[in-house]
Write an enzyme that holds these catalytic residues in place. Structure first.
Site, mmCIF file in Angstrom:
data_model
loop_
_atom_site.group_PDB
_atom_site.id
_atom_site.type_symbol
_atom_site.label_atom_id
_atom_site.label_comp_id
_atom_site.label_asym_id
_atom_site.label_seq_id
_atom_site.Cartn_x
_atom_site.Cartn_y
_atom_site.Cartn_z
ATOM 1 N N PHE A 1 0.861 -1.175 0.000
ATOM 2 C CA PHE A 1 0.000 0.000 0.000
ATOM 3 C C PHE A 1 0.905 1.235 0.000
ATOM 4 C CE2 PHE A 1 -2.989 3.135 1.671
ATOM 5 C CZ PHE A 1 -4.111 2.832 0.925
ATOM 6 N N ASP B 1 2.924 -4.287 8.584
ATOM 7 C CA ASP B 1 1.683 -3.524 8.539
ATOM 8 C C ASP B 1 0.544 -4.542 8.478
ATOM 9 O OD1 ASP B 1 -0.587 -2.087 7.893
ATOM 10 O OD2 ASP B 1 0.384 -0.830 6.383
ATOM 11 N N TYR C 1 -10.474 0.221 11.371
ATOM 12 C CA TYR C 1 -11.744 0.536 10.707
ATOM 13 C C TYR C 1 -12.137 -0.482 9.645
ATOM 14 C CZ TYR C 1 -8.253 2.931 7.751
ATOM 15 O OH TYR C 1 -7.152 3.239 6.998
ATOM 16 N N LYS C 2 -11.330 -1.502 9.451
ATOM 17 C CA LYS C 2 -11.671 -2.535 8.468
ATOM 18 C C LYS C 2 -12.423 -3.670 9.167
ATOM 19 C CE LYS C 2 -7.557 -1.285 5.774
ATOM 20 N NZ LYS C 2 -8.219 -0.600 4.647
ATOM 21 N N ARG D 1 -12.437 -6.035 -5.705
ATOM 22 C CA ARG D 1 -12.215 -6.635 -4.386
ATOM 23 C C ARG D 1 -13.568 -6.960 -3.752
ATOM 24 N NH1 ARG D 1 -7.986 -3.424 -0.707
ATOM 25 N NH2 ARG D 1 -9.735 -1.997 -0.646
#
Length: 420
Positions: free
Chosen positions: A126, A207, A232-233, A381
């Site tokens: 990312f 990460d 938050y995922k 996704r």
């Protein structure tokens, strides 16, 4: 695997986590398959936030000491709750800052040219990870183009573990990789990579943004040096929720590169000394005051996962959901391919469904009531988040996608100019 709708109904009937779905606010008219970007709001997270607001109103400044739970130790207390999810000791985890800020402070703290000037990363990271690492290298007068050792992908989807291991030698001082690649969903072998880094005299950091809450970790047992993640995922703590970090206890006492008053030892914090006295645990890496209103929803969200039986139970259902999704794609979508590794040991929590017109297909899916996201160049996704997604939802998503492809409805949409 039986991919019929009846099979999906039978799996839902036998699902021990099925009742958890009722605790989430589900979009009224959509099939939500984007929990790997933003998890849904639970009644538990909402109640925890409302409780914090009530405390602010009723207690004002006394909330720092008199609220239940008190605000002063919010980051450390939530860190202790999170520690079992990442396989760490409670004092090794704290809730603090944002993910990118945590990369800055941990890389900045532990990068040491005397240990080795090179930092191993991968080509499919990312972007924020590279931005932060490059910035930290520049701040030390190091050319990032010279110091970063980027492990390439052989297929554009995944990064071979053997290629990572081959990149680690005596010139390497740090390895920093994701646990799961954000496009393809490939899960890295954290333990093997950490061992190789240590054998070369380097530190290993990770990460965990795309795995925490859906993949169990064993950071302490694997001897990982440090890690960062967001909430938050899969942990459903809300947009912009405060992040988390782990620091192995052998590094306690290190002065953070981004020192701040909130990371001071709680016993001496209000001495107001001009000389920093770091907390004797991961709490030292807190920078600014804990944002209570951004942290409170995580407290409630963790209750849901605890009632599920922990991250191990979430992982079991996640693998079953993604197995079912992959089999449906194989059987019903000949125009598509699966870019996610099929073995459980190499798969995170989402599936990369590949199609040459993925951007337009994603737009058509959203208009058909399926919330997904697109990642260039060709990935839709799809994330069946285990705490609130049913097997019948997965079946319906593939059915709607099949209709879009068979009828070529996506051709009515312009190509997008970027990520959605």
């Amino acid at each position: 695997m039986d991919t019929s709708l009846d099979a999906a109904r039978r799996m839902d009937a036998a699902d021990p986590l099925s009742d958890l779905r009722e605790r989430f606010h589900l979009p009224a008219d959509d099939l939500y398959m984007d929990g790997n970007s933003l998890g849904l709001l639970s009644a538990d997270a909402e109640a925890a936030l409302e409780r914090a607001v009530d405390q602010w109103r009723d207690l004002a400044i006394r909330g720092w000491t008199d609220a239940d739970p008190d605000w002063f130790s919010y980051g450390e207390r939530l860190g202790a709750r999170l520690a079992p999810l990442v396989g760490a000791r409670r004092e090794e985890v704290v809730v603090a800052n944002s993910t990118t800020v945590n990369i800055h402070t941990l890389v900045g703290t532990f990068y040491d040219r005397d240990r080795g000037s090179k930092v191993v990363v991968d080509a499919l990271d990312f972007p924020t990870d590279h931005y932060a690492i490059r910035a930290q290298l520049r701040s030390r007068g190091v050319d990032p183009d010279e110091a970063l050792r980027v492990v390439d992908s052989r297929d554009g989807r995944t990064v071979a573990t053997e290629d990572v291991l081959a990149a680690i030698d005596d010139d390497v001082g740090m390895v920093f990789l994701p646990s799961v690649l954000y496009r393809s969903g490939q899960l890295f072998d954290v333990e093997t990579i950490t061992e190789a880094a240590h054998d070369a005299g380097a530190l290993a950091g990770f990460d965990l943004a795309h795995s925490v809450g859906v993949v169990p970790h064993a950071l302490s047992d694997s001897d990982v040096d440090f890690a960062v993640w967001c909430h938050y995922k899969y942990l459903n703590a809300g947009p912009g929720a405060v992040a988390g970090l782990y620091v192995n206890d052998r590094h306690f006492g290190a002065t953070p590169a981004l020192a701040g008053w909130w990371g001071n030892d709680k016993q001496t914090q209000f001495d107001m000394a001009m000389t920093y006295d770091p907390a004797p645990h991961a709490g030292a890496f807190q920078i600014g005051t804990v944002p209570v209103l951004a942290a409170a929803p995580l407290d409630g969200a963790l209750d849901v996962l605890a009632d599920a039986g922990g991250v191990e139970a979430a992982r079991e259902k996640s693998l079953a959901l993604t197995d079912y999704l992959i089999d449906l794609v194989d059987e019903r979508l000949p125009e598509c391919s699966v870019g996610t590794p099929r073995t459980h040991e190499e798969r995170g929590g989402h599936v990369a469904v590949e199609h040459p017109e993925a951007d337009r297909v994603s737009a058509a899916l959203r208009d058909a009531g399926v919330v997904v996201d697109y990642r260039p160049p060709n990935v839709v996704r799809v994330c069946p988040a285990p705490l609130y997604t049913r097997f019948v939802d997965v079946w319906e998503v593939v059915f709607r996608l099949q209709e879009i492809l068979d009828e070529r409805r996506y051709e009515a949409y312009p190509a997008s100019s970027g990520v959605t």
